[in-house]
Design an enzyme around this catalytic site. Structure first.
Site, mmCIF file in Angstrom:
data_model
loop_
_atom_site.group_PDB
_atom_site.id
_atom_site.type_symbol
_atom_site.label_atom_id
_atom_site.label_comp_id
_atom_site.label_asym_id
_atom_site.label_seq_id
_atom_site.Cartn_x
_atom_site.Cartn_y
_atom_site.Cartn_z
ATOM 1 N N ASN A 97 -8.283 95.523 34.831
ATOM 2 C CA ASN A 97 -8.500 96.542 35.854
ATOM 3 C C ASN A 97 -8.527 95.789 37.181
ATOM 4 O OD1 ASN A 97 -9.614 98.249 37.785
ATOM 5 N ND2 ASN A 97 -11.181 99.071 36.432
ATOM 6 N N ASN A 144 -9.451 96.511 40.025
ATOM 7 C CA ASN A 144 -10.634 96.763 40.847
ATOM 8 C C ASN A 144 -11.872 96.032 40.335
ATOM 9 O OD1 ASN A 144 -9.263 98.530 42.612
ATOM 10 N ND2 ASN A 144 -9.451 100.155 41.092
ATOM 11 N N CYS A 145 -11.739 95.347 39.223
ATOM 12 C CA CYS A 145 -12.868 94.664 38.583
ATOM 13 C C CYS A 145 -12.868 93.180 38.965
ATOM 14 C CB CYS A 145 -12.756 94.827 37.072
ATOM 15 S SG CYS A 145 -13.926 93.837 36.132
ATOM 16 N N SER A 146 -13.945 92.723 39.567
ATOM 17 C CA SER A 146 -14.019 91.316 39.972
ATOM 18 C C SER A 146 -13.998 90.383 38.767
ATOM 19 C CB SER A 146 -15.262 91.060 40.818
ATOM 20 O OG SER A 146 -16.444 91.294 40.066
#
Length: 114
Positions: A6, A8-10
């Protein structure tokens, strides 16, 4: 090796950066852009080295949907949930040699990459 990613996932971004730094070859599966099927979720569960219930994120989105963690302790319930709400899948997941693991720490990514 595959990584369920994903952008958007750090944790996902860090895992990919770590794999790149190590020169590890991998395939990126952007499961939110191209949702995985119930059969694929089932296969992931079958390969999962972590406890089944860890595959479901119990975050604010989970709570906003009015869900209860104790309802997602069986394979069938988790497959149904993640097929409908892929955003609730814990990430990143790395699959290597038929084993899937939730790779949220640099140490776990290193273990799976070596």
């Amino acid at each position: 090796m595959k990584i369920y990613f994903n952008p958007n996932c750090s944790k996902c971004r860090h895992a990919v950066a770590q794999l790149d730094e190590n020169g590890t070859e991998y395939e990126v599966v952007r499961y939110l852009e191209d949702p995985i099927s119930p059969a694929e979720v089932s296969d992931l569960i079958d390969m999962l080295a972590d406890p089944l219930e860890d595959l479901v994120r119990k975050d604010q989105h989970f709570r906003d949907l009015g869900l209860v963690a104790s309802d997602y302790l069986t394979k069938e319930a988790v497959v149904s949930l993640l097929s409908t709400h892929p955003k609730l899948m814990q990430r990143p997941i790395i699959v290597r040699d038929g084993v899937a693991a939730i790779a949220r720490t640099p140490e776990k990514v290193e273990e799976l990459a070596s």
